[in-house]
Every structure is written in structure tokens, then in C-alpha cells.
Design an enzyme around this catalytic site. Structure first.
Site, PDB file in Angstrom:
ATOM      1  N   GLU A 138       0.813  -1.217   0.000  1.00 49.98           N
ATOM      2  CA  GLU A 138       0.000   0.000   0.000  1.00 49.98           C
ATOM      3  C   GLU A 138       0.853   1.277   0.000  1.00 49.98           C
ATOM      4  O   GLU A 138       0.750   2.120   0.901  1.00 49.98           O
ATOM      5  CB  GLU A 138      -0.982  -0.044   1.172  1.00 49.98           C
ATOM      6  CG  GLU A 138      -1.920  -1.240   1.034  1.00 49.98           C
ATOM      7  CD  GLU A 138      -2.769  -1.502   2.273  1.00 49.98           C
ATOM      8  OE1 GLU A 138      -3.030  -0.563   3.043  1.00 49.98           O
ATOM      9  OE2 GLU A 138      -3.151  -2.661   2.464  1.00 49.98           O
ATOM     10  N   ASN A 192       2.306  -3.917  -3.623  1.00 48.99           N
ATOM     11  CA  ASN A 192       0.980  -4.492  -3.439  1.00 48.99           C
ATOM     12  C   ASN A 192       0.042  -3.378  -2.999  1.00 48.99           C
ATOM     13  O   ASN A 192       0.349  -2.650  -2.048  1.00 48.99           O
ATOM     14  CB  ASN A 192       1.091  -5.575  -2.351  1.00 48.99           C
ATOM     15  CG  ASN A 192      -0.169  -6.368  -2.135  1.00 48.99           C
ATOM     16  OD1 ASN A 192      -0.761  -6.866  -3.087  1.00 48.99           O
ATOM     17  ND2 ASN A 192      -0.598  -6.496  -0.897  1.00 48.99           N
ATOM     18  N   HIS A 197      -9.856  -6.872  -2.007  1.00 53.85           N
ATOM     19  CA  HIS A 197     -10.875  -6.910  -0.950  1.00 53.85           C
ATOM     20  C   HIS A 197     -12.133  -6.246  -1.516  1.00 53.85           C
ATOM     21  O   HIS A 197     -12.198  -5.029  -1.652  1.00 53.85           O
ATOM     22  CB  HIS A 197     -10.406  -6.138   0.292  1.00 53.85           C
ATOM     23  CG  HIS A 197      -9.233  -6.757   0.974  1.00 53.85           C
ATOM     24  ND1 HIS A 197      -9.304  -7.965   1.624  1.00 53.85           N
ATOM     25  CD2 HIS A 197      -7.958  -6.319   1.119  1.00 53.85           C
ATOM     26  CE1 HIS A 197      -8.120  -8.262   2.156  1.00 53.85           C
ATOM     27  NE2 HIS A 197      -7.282  -7.285   1.847  1.00 53.85           N
ATOM     28  N   GLU A 243      -5.123 -10.571  -2.172  1.00 51.15           N
ATOM     29  CA  GLU A 243      -5.860 -10.592  -0.894  1.00 51.15           C
ATOM     30  C   GLU A 243      -7.370 -10.647  -1.160  1.00 51.15           C
ATOM     31  O   GLU A 243      -8.135  -9.848  -0.658  1.00 51.15           O
ATOM     32  CB  GLU A 243      -5.507  -9.366  -0.042  1.00 51.15           C
ATOM     33  CG  GLU A 243      -4.025  -9.210   0.207  1.00 51.15           C
ATOM     34  CD  GLU A 243      -3.686  -8.080   1.160  1.00 51.15           C
ATOM     35  OE1 GLU A 243      -4.607  -7.551   1.827  1.00 51.15           O
ATOM     36  OE2 GLU A 243      -2.508  -7.709   1.249  1.00 51.15           O
ATOM     37  N   ASP A 288     -11.083 -11.320  -0.988  1.00 48.01           N
ATOM     38  CA  ASP A 288     -12.244 -11.790  -0.237  1.00 48.01           C
ATOM     39  C   ASP A 288     -13.432 -10.971  -0.736  1.00 48.01           C
ATOM     40  O   ASP A 288     -13.314  -9.785  -1.013  1.00 48.01           O
ATOM     41  CB  ASP A 288     -12.093 -11.730   1.289  1.00 48.01           C
ATOM     42  CG  ASP A 288     -11.434 -10.455   1.819  1.00 48.01           C
ATOM     43  OD1 ASP A 288     -10.845 -10.516   2.920  1.00 48.01           O
ATOM     44  OD2 ASP A 288     -11.505  -9.409   1.151  1.00 48.01           O
TER      45      ASP A 288
END
Ligand code: G3I
Length: 340
Positions: free
Chosen positions: A160, A202, A238, A266, A268
Site C-alpha cells: 500500500e 501491493n 478486498h 488478498e 475476499d
């Protein structure tokens, strides 16, 4: 000699054929079998403490995944909690588990410092001298990457780096003291510590065609132009309550066009929208298909990592509350519609 060559060729064909024999439409297969047959990674964030505490967790993880990412134990606050103090037991345990089960390890993450949610201890963010911070960052990366040289295949070197809701570089302590070049510096130190490691940056909220993705694309291009050893980009994935962006595949293609690899790192996807649970599970299945399909459609996309793999353990429960059930297996490790 001819006999030897014939044997080698036969063995190769057998091996290749064995890979091709996995047809998940003809007979059920695990995610790992499907991913191995397709030559991509399917992974999950994981924790050694859950392997130790839940007898079903480790077997399910190794059965379904060919890649693993430490959810918390390879971050700075876990590995380097105080000056000169390194604690690797938890990180080692998951790396050992992965090696026992032939799984790839993603190293998450070397540098991640933000105001709210991050993994950088106060002894680091309290530093005011640039030379002191540069020396500490160098020591941290050399120590951690060096320890797992040849064992961690990919590193999220900087997590990030962009403002969460903006397009500028996050003005963390590394940026403030070392300038925007801290990202290239971190990449160079990591590359020197393990020349074979695949090094990526990332970020989150970069799946649509918004200004933040444009900023990430430019950051990646600038790092490459500066000669930094950047090998790829991670798109976190996400997805909360909005539909999966249609631009995701185009974003992956634009990053690959720079010569970079891409991973969904990541993933979800929260249960969302109207209707009963069956309808929401069906929508979640379509959403997962959309994300995995976008990655599989682009040759440079190396695979997908979900942030956890069973609804029994998801960070979303503590972050947003229960019953969003964002993962592929339910709380009893039973495959949900999205698993397919
Ligand atoms: O293990 C301790 C426990 O002993 C203690 O009692 C408890 C209360 O203080 O904290 C526990 O540690 C927590 C850890 O998760 C393990 O559960 C930390 O406080 C907590 O901050 C940590 O949160 C993690 C967060 O990153 C910060 O490291 C989440 O589990 C993890 O899912 C989340 O993952 C991040 C990615 O690294 C980067 N992208 C966003 C993603 C979601 O925020």
C-alpha cells in the site's frame, strides 16, 4: 544413449499427461489440483497459530492451496518488535509447513506504514533522522529477506505505497524522511538480499479504472524507468459491497504490458445484495468467477490468493462484523458455491 533418451521422453510425456488428466469438470478436484493443472497459484493468507490450534485448518490449507501468505507473522511488528530484537518462530513455522507440503510462500510484507492499519512499530515511526531510518530499513530487509533466501518466492516489498483513497504516495515515515525514492531503495535492498526472489508492490482499491489505478500504473512505470528491480504488482482484491469492476482484466493487462507480473493477492468478496442467502451465495460465486476469470485470461497473471480460505477465520469479522462470509469454504470447511 537412444534408450536413455526414449525413457526420458516417455517420462516427460507421462508427467505432462498426468497434469492434463486433471479435468475438474469430469470429476471433482481440489482448488490446488485445478491450479496445478492450469499452472497458476491458488493461495491463502494463513497463520501458524491456527494450524496449531485447529486440527482441520492445516490439512484443508495444504489440500486446497499451492501457495501461502503469512497473514500477520512476517510483518515488521511481528518479526522485528524492538531495535535489535528479531522473533521468527511464528514465521518459521508457516514457512516450514509450506515446505513440508510443497507450497509456495509469498512474503508479506517488508514495508507497510500508514496512520490507521499497518504493521510498523512505534520505535520506527518515531525516528526523525533520515540516516537512522535508512540504516534500520536496510537492516530489517537484509535480515528478513536474507533469512528466507531461496524459501520465500515472492515478496510484497512495499504494501500500500499509495494513499488509501488518493493517488499520491502515502506520506508515511519512510516517504517523509527518505523521499519517494524509498520504494526503489527497498526493492534494491531486497534484491541484493535474495536475487532470485520475485519482488512486487501491493496495493488496494486498484481494481477499477479509477485514478488510483492510474497512479499505481505510473508508479510501476517510474520504478522500472529508474531501474528498480520491480518484477510485479499485487492487486489486493478486498471486494466489499460493490459489483466486481469490469475493468479488472484491462488493469491486469496494462500492468503486464509494462513487463510486470500480476497477482490477485488478498481476495475476499463479501456476501452482498438483495435476496435470500442462496441468492447471495450465487452472486458471490459469480463475483469470484469474475475475478479469477480476469486473472486467468491474462498470461502474466500468476494466480489468486484469498485472504483466508474458510469463513471460520476472516479478518472481516473483526473489521466489519459477522456473517459477511467472504471466503470459499464455510465455517465447517464445506465448499460454498464460489468454490467451483
Ligand atoms: O495476536 C494478537 C493477540 O495476541 C492480541 O491479543 C490481539 C489484541 O491486541 O492482537 C493480536 O494481533 C492482531 C493480529 O491481526 C492477529 O490477529 C493484531 O492486533 C491485528 O492488528 C492484526 O490485524 C491484521 C492486520 O492486517 C494488521 O496486521 C489482520 O489480521 C490482517 O488480516 C490484516 O491484513 C491486511 C494486509 O496485511 C494488508 N492489506 C489489508 C489487510 C486487511 O487489513
Amino acid at each position: 544413449m537412444r534408450t536413455l533418451i526414449a525413457i526420458v521422453v516417455a517420462l516427460f510425456c507421462l508427467a505432462a499427461d498426468a497434469g492434463a488428466q486433471v479435468d475438474c469438470r469430469a470429476a471433482p478436484c481440489t482448488l490446488r489440483e485445478a491450479a496445478d493443472a492450469a499452472g497458476v497459484y491458488v493461495g491463502s493468507a494463513a497463520s501458524d497459530s491456527l494450524i496449531a490450534s485447529d486440527p482441520d485448518y492445516g490439512p484443508a490449507l495444504a489440500r486446497e492451496m499451492n501457495s501461502v501468505t503469512h497473514e500477520v507473522h512476517l510483518k515488521w511488528d511481528a518479526t522485528h518488535p524492538a531495535p535489535g530484537v528479531y522473533t521468527f518462530d511464528a514465521a518459521d513455522a508457516l514457512v516450514n509447513f509450506a515446505e513440508t507440503h510443497g507450497m509456495r510462500v509469498r512474503g508479506h510484507t517488508l514495508i507497510w506504514e500508514q496512520f490507521l492499519l499497518d504493521a510498523t512499530p512505534a520505535y520506527v515511526t518515531d525516528i526523525t533522522d533520515a540516516d537512522e531510518l535508512r540504516a534500520l530499513m536496510t537492516e530489517h530487509i537484509q535480515t528478513v529477506v536474507g533469512r528466507y533466501r531461496g524459501r520465500v518466492e515472492t515478496w510484497d516489498v512495499v504494501n500500500e505505497p499509495l494513499e488509501t483513497g488518493g493517488t499520491g504516495l502515502y506520506q508515511n515515515v519512510f516517504y517523509e524522511l527518505l523521499g519517494p525514492g524509498y520504494i526503489a531503495e527497498a526493492l534494491r535492498i531486497a534484491h541484493e538480499a535474495d536475487p532470485d526472489a520475485h519482488l512486487i508492490i501491493n496495493d488496494v482499491l486498484v481494481s477499477n479504472d479509477g485514478p488510483k489505478f492510474a497512479a499505481l500504473l505510473q508508479l510501476a512505470a517510474d520504478l522500472l524507468a529508474a531501474g528498480a528491480p520491480l518484477h510485479g504488482v499485487g492487486i489486493q482484491g478486498h471486494f466489499f459491497l460493490a459489483p466486481i469492476p469490469e475493468q479488472l482484466q484491462a488493469n491486469i493487462e496494462k500492468l503486464v504490458a509494462l513487463g510486470l507480473s500480476v497477482e490477485i493477492t488478498e481476495l475476499d468478496i463479501l456476501l452482498r445484495g438483495p435476496g435470500d442467502r442462496a441468492e447471495r451465495l450465487a452472486r458471490q460465486r459469480a463475483d469470484y468467477r469474475g475475478v479469477v476469470g480476469a486473472c486467468m485470461a491474462v498470461a502474466g497473471c500468476r494466480g489468486v490468493t484469498t485472504w483466508g480460505f474458510t469463513d471460520r477465520y476472516t479478518w472481516i469479522d473483526s473489521f466489519l462484523g459477522p456473517d459477511f462470509d467472504p471466503l470459499l469454504l464455510d465455517e465447517s470447511y464445506v465448499a460454498k458455491p464460489a468454490y467451483d
